[in-house]
Design a protein around this motif. Structure first.
Motif, PDB file in Angstrom:
ATOM      1  N   VAL A 187       0.854  -1.182   0.000  1.00 28.76           N
ATOM      2  CA  VAL A 187       0.000   0.000   0.000  1.00 28.76           C
ATOM      3  C   VAL A 187       0.893   1.236   0.000  1.00 28.76           C
ATOM      4  N   LEU A 188       0.705   2.090  -1.008  1.00 31.65           N
ATOM      5  CA  LEU A 188       1.534   3.277  -1.162  1.00 31.65           C
ATOM      6  C   LEU A 188       0.649   4.474  -1.505  1.00 31.65           C
ATOM      7  N   PRO A 189       1.081   5.672  -1.165  1.00 32.51           N
ATOM      8  CA  PRO A 189       0.316   6.866  -1.549  1.00 32.51           C
ATOM      9  C   PRO A 189       0.485   7.169  -3.029  1.00 32.51           C
ATOM     10  N   GLY A 190      -0.588   7.637  -3.641  1.00 32.41           N
ATOM     11  CA  GLY A 190      -0.557   7.968  -5.057  1.00 32.41           C
ATOM     12  C   GLY A 190      -1.135   9.351  -5.301  1.00 32.41           C
ATOM     13  N   ASN A 191      -0.733   9.951  -6.407  1.00 36.39           N
ATOM     14  CA  ASN A 191      -1.204  11.275  -6.809  1.00 36.39           C
ATOM     15  C   ASN A 191      -2.022  11.135  -8.079  1.00 36.39           C
ATOM     16  N   VAL A 192      -3.294  11.521  -8.016  1.00 32.44           N
ATOM     17  CA  VAL A 192      -4.206  11.383  -9.149  1.00 32.44           C
ATOM     18  C   VAL A 192      -4.108  12.642 -10.006  1.00 32.44           C
ATOM     19  N   GLN A 193      -3.928  12.445 -11.316  1.00 34.40           N
ATOM     20  CA  GLN A 193      -3.846  13.549 -12.261  1.00 34.40           C
ATOM     21  C   GLN A 193      -4.749  13.266 -13.450  1.00 34.40           C
ATOM     22  N   ALA A 194      -5.162  14.345 -14.140  1.00 33.97           N
ATOM     23  CA  ALA A 194      -5.989  14.188 -15.333  1.00 33.97           C
ATOM     24  C   ALA A 194      -5.190  13.524 -16.444  1.00 33.97           C
ATOM     25  N   TYR A 195      -5.923  12.860 -17.334  1.00 30.75           N
ATOM     26  CA  TYR A 195      -5.251  12.199 -18.456  1.00 30.75           C
ATOM     27  C   TYR A 195      -4.510  13.226 -19.305  1.00 30.75           C
TER      28      TYR A 195
END
Length: 400
Positions: free
Chosen positions: A74-82
């Motif tokens: 389990v790791l932190p992720g950064n969501v970005q637009a396509y």
């Protein structure tokens, strides 16, 4: 007849009786001394035993655990637009009107705002006039060069004069082309007064205000609009080097967002940077996830869960209190069935706060000292507390 010994004239015991009494007293004294000595020796021996037992510390132990879910990473992720584009003004002017606001869906080429650029309009008018002047001069130079070439054929003028007229035509033509290029440049700038969406998406920011002055090329200026394509999202995760070899393109992961408790979003790993960042010691990977209901938002934080499978070294967890940090790195104190300690180095793959994930150095089921003292060494002897197993972690608890 034998002579009968006469009693002591004083009436006391004779010499033989005194000797017997003295011998008896000596024997009693020797027995008392021997008993005292034996008692003291026994007490000293008991004291040694007590001291020896007190010198062996009593410790609590924990056991590394694997099992279902222990192989999850389990790791932190950064969501970005396509795709995401910041829309800046390409020319100076004033905002005349804006036609889209945050949250609006826009199509490629759709107008977002229009600007008034009176300076550009005046510059274009002047450039067009300069072009007409340059074009007229070019036409005059062309006709003059044609006449002089005809006169040269009749030997009415010299070759030098004809070449000068041809050179003047070339210079006038170059000036005309330069004026035309300036007209096209200003027409392009005039076209930049209309801001359009570069692709289908959603307006995620708007800074345009009616009447506001817009200065192009200012490094401190903020974009008038931001358009994001959110039909599909990119998720960037930094994976520790110890796990990077286990992540392959095409493997799936689950996303969890704090605003949607209990909901999981499916994502697919698409690519990896293929290099370890020197500062973080991690490899940057990209995942993509469909976003039909727009639940995933650009800039959001997500917990990304990779299923690496159980049964490997990375699936063992133990409390952080069992780790001893020293000059040789993280170590644990392993206790065998005889109560002997072995200090063994371990590799920490992931620190989860109260627990750590060990990728090497221990095996499942081994007994490790919980909160080991700094002075503990290999070969030391300890006693294990007789406590029951608690949650599969603390306890272990059968003394030898």
């Amino acid at each position: 007849m034998p002579e009968t010994p006469l009693p002591d004239e004083t009436g006391g015991p004779d010499n033989r009786t005194l000797k017997r009494v003295g011998i008896g007293a000596a024997i009693v004294a020797l027995l008392v001394v021997a008993a005292g000595t034996a008692s003291r020796l026994g007490a000293t021996s008991d004291l040694r035993d007590v001291a020896a037992q007190a010198a062996v510390p009593t410790v609590a132990v924990v056991r590394p655990q694997g099992g279902a879910g222990a192989g999850d990473l389990v790791l932190p992720g950064n969501v970005q637009a396509y795709n995401s584009a910041a829309i800046y003004a390409r020319t100076n002017g004033y905002v005349r009107r804006w036609l889209a606001d945050i949250g609006d869906s826009v199509r490629a080429g759709q107008t977002l705002a229009t600007l008034d650029a009176p300076e550009v309009d005046q510059q274009l008018a002047q450039a067009q006039a300069d072009y007409q002047t340059a074009l007229a001069n070019q036409k005059l130079a062309s006709s003059t060069a044609t006449r002089w070439n005809a006169l040269l054929a009749e030997d009415a003028v010299s070759r030098q004069e004809a070449d000068e007229k041809a050179g003047d035509l070339a210079a006038r033509s170059a000036l005309s082309n330069a004026a035309l290029a300036n007209v096209k440049r200003l027409r392009a700038l005039q076209g930049f007064t209309r801001l359009t969406a570069p692709f289908d998406g959603v307006v995620t920011s708007r800074a345009a205000q009616i009447g506001a002055l817009v200065v192009a090329g200012n490094a401190a200026s903020q974009p008038l609009f931001t358009v994001s394509d959110i039909h599909r999202m990119r998720v960037y995760v930094r994976v520790p080097q110890a796990y990077s070899a286990q992540l392959k393109a095409g493997m799936t992961a689950a996303l969890a967002l704090p605003e949607y408790p209990g909901r999981s979003f499916a994502a697919t790993l698409t690519r990896s940077a293929g290099a370890v960042d020197a500062q973080s010691g991690a490899v940057l990977v990209e995942l993509q996830a469909d976003n039909p209901d727009r639940a995933l938002k650009p800039g959001a934080f997500a917990q990304v869960r990779f299923d690496l499978g159980a049964g490997n070294g990375n699936s063992l967890t133990l409390p952080s209190s069992a780790i001893l940090y020293g000059k040789d790195g993280p170590t644990v104190a392993v206790v065998d069935v005889n109560g002997r300690v072995t200090v063994r180095p371990v590799t920490i793959a992931r620190d989860e706060g109260a627990t750590v994930v060990i990728s090497g150095g221990v095996r499942e089921g081994e007994r490790l000292i919980d909160t080991p003292p700094d002075a503990i060494q290999t070969g030391d002897r300890v006693k294990v507390q007789r406590t029951a197993e608690t949650g599969g972690r603390k306890g272990a608890a059968h003394a030898d």
